[in-house]
Scaffold this motif. Structure first.
Motif, short mmCIF file in Angstrom:
data_model
loop_
_atom_site.label_atom_id
_atom_site.label_comp_id
_atom_site.label_asym_id
_atom_site.label_seq_id
_atom_site.Cartn_x
_atom_site.Cartn_y
_atom_site.Cartn_z
N GLU A 340 56.71 -60.95 26.23
CA GLU A 340 55.64 -61.31 27.16
C GLU A 340 55.40 -60.21 28.18
O GLU A 340 54.26 -59.90 28.53
CB GLU A 340 55.99 -62.62 27.87
N ILE A 341 56.50 -59.60 28.64
CA ILE A 341 56.37 -58.50 29.59
C ILE A 341 55.59 -57.35 28.97
O ILE A 341 54.68 -56.78 29.60
CB ILE A 341 57.76 -58.01 30.04
N LEU A 342 55.92 -57.00 27.73
CA LEU A 342 55.27 -55.86 27.09
C LEU A 342 53.82 -56.15 26.72
O LEU A 342 53.03 -55.21 26.57
CB LEU A 342 56.08 -55.42 25.88
N ARG A 343 53.45 -57.41 26.57
CA ARG A 343 52.02 -57.71 26.39
C ARG A 343 51.26 -57.37 27.67
O ARG A 343 50.14 -56.85 27.62
CB ARG A 343 51.82 -59.19 26.03
N GLN A 344 51.86 -57.68 28.82
CA GLN A 344 51.24 -57.30 30.08
C GLN A 344 51.19 -55.79 30.23
O GLN A 344 50.19 -55.21 30.70
CB GLN A 344 52.02 -57.92 31.25
N VAL A 345 52.29 -55.14 29.83
CA VAL A 345 52.35 -53.68 29.90
C VAL A 345 51.26 -53.05 29.04
O VAL A 345 50.58 -52.10 29.45
CB VAL A 345 53.74 -53.19 29.46
N ALA A 346 51.07 -53.58 27.83
CA ALA A 346 50.07 -53.03 26.91
C ALA A 346 48.68 -53.10 27.51
O ALA A 346 47.89 -52.15 27.41
CB ALA A 346 50.13 -53.76 25.57
N ARG A 347 48.36 -54.21 28.16
CA ARG A 347 47.03 -54.37 28.74
C ARG A 347 46.85 -53.50 29.98
O ARG A 347 45.78 -52.93 30.19
CB ARG A 347 46.77 -55.84 29.07
N TRP A 348 47.89 -53.41 30.81
CA TRP A 348 47.74 -52.69 32.06
C TRP A 348 47.78 -51.17 31.88
O TRP A 348 47.11 -50.43 32.60
CB TRP A 348 48.82 -53.14 33.05
N TYR A 349 48.60 -50.70 30.94
CA TYR A 349 48.72 -49.25 30.73
C TYR A 349 47.93 -48.77 29.51
O TYR A 349 47.96 -47.59 29.19
CB TYR A 349 50.20 -48.87 30.59
N ASP A 350 47.23 -49.69 28.86
CA ASP A 350 46.40 -49.36 27.71
C ASP A 350 47.21 -48.64 26.63
O ASP A 350 46.88 -47.53 26.20
CB ASP A 350 45.20 -48.51 28.13
N VAL A 351 48.29 -49.27 26.21
CA VAL A 351 49.13 -48.72 25.14
C VAL A 351 49.31 -49.78 24.05
O VAL A 351 49.10 -50.97 24.28
CB VAL A 351 50.52 -48.29 25.67
N GLU A 352 49.67 -49.33 22.88
CA GLU A 352 50.00 -50.21 21.77
C GLU A 352 51.51 -50.34 21.68
O GLU A 352 52.22 -49.34 21.66
CB GLU A 352 49.45 -49.64 20.46
N VAL A 353 52.00 -51.57 21.64
CA VAL A 353 53.43 -51.81 21.53
C VAL A 353 53.79 -52.06 20.07
O VAL A 353 53.20 -52.93 19.42
CB VAL A 353 53.87 -53.01 22.40
N VAL A 354 54.74 -51.30 19.56
CA VAL A 354 55.19 -51.41 18.17
C VAL A 354 56.68 -51.73 18.17
O VAL A 354 57.48 -51.02 18.80
CB VAL A 354 54.92 -50.11 17.39
N TYR A 355 57.06 -52.80 17.47
CA TYR A 355 58.46 -53.18 17.38
C TYR A 355 59.05 -52.70 16.06
O TYR A 355 58.50 -52.96 15.00
CB TYR A 355 58.62 -54.70 17.50
N GLU A 356 60.15 -52.01 16.14
CA GLU A 356 60.87 -51.58 14.94
C GLU A 356 62.22 -52.29 14.92
O GLU A 356 63.02 -52.11 15.83
CB GLU A 356 61.05 -50.06 14.93
N GLY A 357 62.44 -53.11 13.89
CA GLY A 357 63.69 -53.86 13.82
C GLY A 357 63.62 -55.20 14.49
O GLY A 357 64.65 -55.82 14.78
N GLY A 358 62.41 -55.69 14.75
CA GLY A 358 62.26 -57.00 15.37
C GLY A 358 62.10 -56.92 16.88
O GLY A 358 62.26 -55.87 17.49
N VAL A 359 61.80 -58.07 17.47
CA VAL A 359 61.58 -58.14 18.92
C VAL A 359 62.91 -58.44 19.61
O VAL A 359 63.56 -59.44 19.31
CB VAL A 359 60.57 -59.25 19.26
N PRO A 360 63.35 -57.59 20.54
CA PRO A 360 64.59 -57.86 21.27
C PRO A 360 64.49 -59.16 22.07
O PRO A 360 63.47 -59.43 22.69
CB PRO A 360 64.71 -56.65 22.21
#
Length: 399
Positions: A340-360
């Protein structure tokens, strides 16, 4: 001597936020009330001195909050001096477990953070005031990034400082489809608008608000995609409605936050003041309608949240701070899942979040100003076990 742990932690958190400069008006009132006591004022002065913090910051990493609280609790009642020391220690405890007082946020030069979790060669600036206003005739106006918001007035649309943005917009004073305006924020953008009735709306990143130049004589209706905070000007003759893809918020006059992003599984309405009524969209068209306590809709009072999850409408009591903190210029995490934090980060910093090995499966608690760079935010999370790297505008997260 019995001491309420929640009250102690609350005042400690407020002290931390006061030091970091992220304190809200409501928290300032609570702090001022607490500071009426002479002993508390002296304690606050000691805790907030730069010398005190520079000495205690290096010890924060190795402090076990739960063990510390248990030991401190056992000391209560031994003496007034021990009790006074307990207050100081609890405040320090909250500071040490709160991310608001990292070196980056507070601004003290205590050296670079140790063992950063990210290997960022480039940095990304935080979001800022950015938005596009689409007029009824289809014209798109890129709004001034140095302004905070716009105001819908009788003679046209102005910036909040009074400078004219548009003029000569013909309108008969009544709402209609041809007079609809759209305020759109991109990833990394936020903006404010004061509607024709005086209602103020703060639009978060990646959001769109559709509204008429002037409201009708019977109701005030706006449509939202994304997230916005509303401070509705009361008018008992013309109810205010917020329409999202999944629900409708009906209100006479109040303050509330609506989160309705298309990529979120849940749509949430969080009430700060007043009273609102929530209804699922399309209830009348469904053969089997969702119910809550035997009703087709729910009413919220201050401190409650209504959540749309699938075809279910539920409500509950929440701490409203995490849901409205963005309006005040900070992230507020309270055992918030990393995803949930990284969804906010993606929108605020305009980045794409990619998980490798699953979501911590980690959670975080604390306050972080939204004006820090991406590197600053990631270094604040350095005490976790996650591994984050940045490639262009792709944030790679590995377990």
């Amino acid at each position: 001597m019995e001491v309420n742990r929640k009250d102690l932690l609350d005042i400690g958190r407020i002290i931390a936020r006061s030091i970091s400069g992220a304190i809200t008006a409501t928290e300032q009132v609570k702090l001022d009330d607490w500071l009426k006591d002479n002993a508390n004022r002296q304690l606050y002065k000691e805790l907030t001195s730069a010398d005190s913090i520079s000495k205690t910051l290096p010890e924060f990493e190795n402090f076990d909050a739960n063990e510390g609280y248990q030991r401190l609790s056992e000391s209560i009642g031994k003496s007034q001096e021990r009790f006074r020391w307990y207050w100081a220690a609890v405040a320090v405890l909250v500071v040490c477990i709160s991310t608001t007082l990292t070196v980056y946020l507070v601004g003290w030069d205590a050296g670079p953070p140790s063992a950063p979790i990210s290997s960022l060669h480039d940095d990304i600036a935080p979001g800022r005031n950015r938005a596009t206003l689409t007029l009824a005739d289809g014209r798109a106006v890129a709004l001034d990034e140095s302004r905070l918001g716009i105001v819908i007035g009788k003679d046209g649309i102005t910036y909040d400082d009074g400078d004219l943005l548009t003029e000569g917009i013909e309108n008969d004073g009544h709402s209609s489809d041809v007079n609809l305006l759209e305020l759109t924020t991109p990833n990394g953008g936020t903006y404010q608008v004061t509607l024709s009735d005086g209602t103020k709306v703060w639009l978060n990143a990646a959001s769109k608000l559709t509204y008429p130049l002037y409201f009708s004589e019977t109701e005030r209706v706006v449509t939202l995609v994304g997230e916005a905070f509303f401070s509705v000007n009361s008018d008992t003759k013309k109810p205010f409605k917020v329409i999202t893809e999944r629900h409708e918020v009906h209100v006479l006059g109040t303050e509330f936050n609506v989160t309705a992003y298309p990529d979120e599984e849940e749509a949430k309405t969080t009430l700060v003041e007043g009273k609102v009524r929530l209804s699922l969209m399309g209830l009348k068209r469904r053969r089997r309608v969702p119910v809550f306590n035997g009703a087709r809709q729910v009413e919220l009072v201050a401190g409650q949240q209504g959540t749309i999850r699938g075809d279910c409408l539920i409500k509950g009591t929440v701490d409203v701070d995490p849901y409205v903190a963005w309006k005040e210029g900070y992230f507020y995490f309270k055992q918030t899942p990393l995803e949930e934090i990284l969804r906010q980060v993606a929108r605020w910093y305009d980045v794409e979040v990619v998980y490798e090995g699953g979501v911590p499966h980690e959670t975080f608690s604390g306050d972080i100003r939204r004006d820090v760079s991406l590197r600053g935010l990631l270094d604040i999370l350095q005490h976790s076990t996650i591994n984050v790297t940045l490639e262009g505008r792709r944030l790679i997260v590995r377990k």
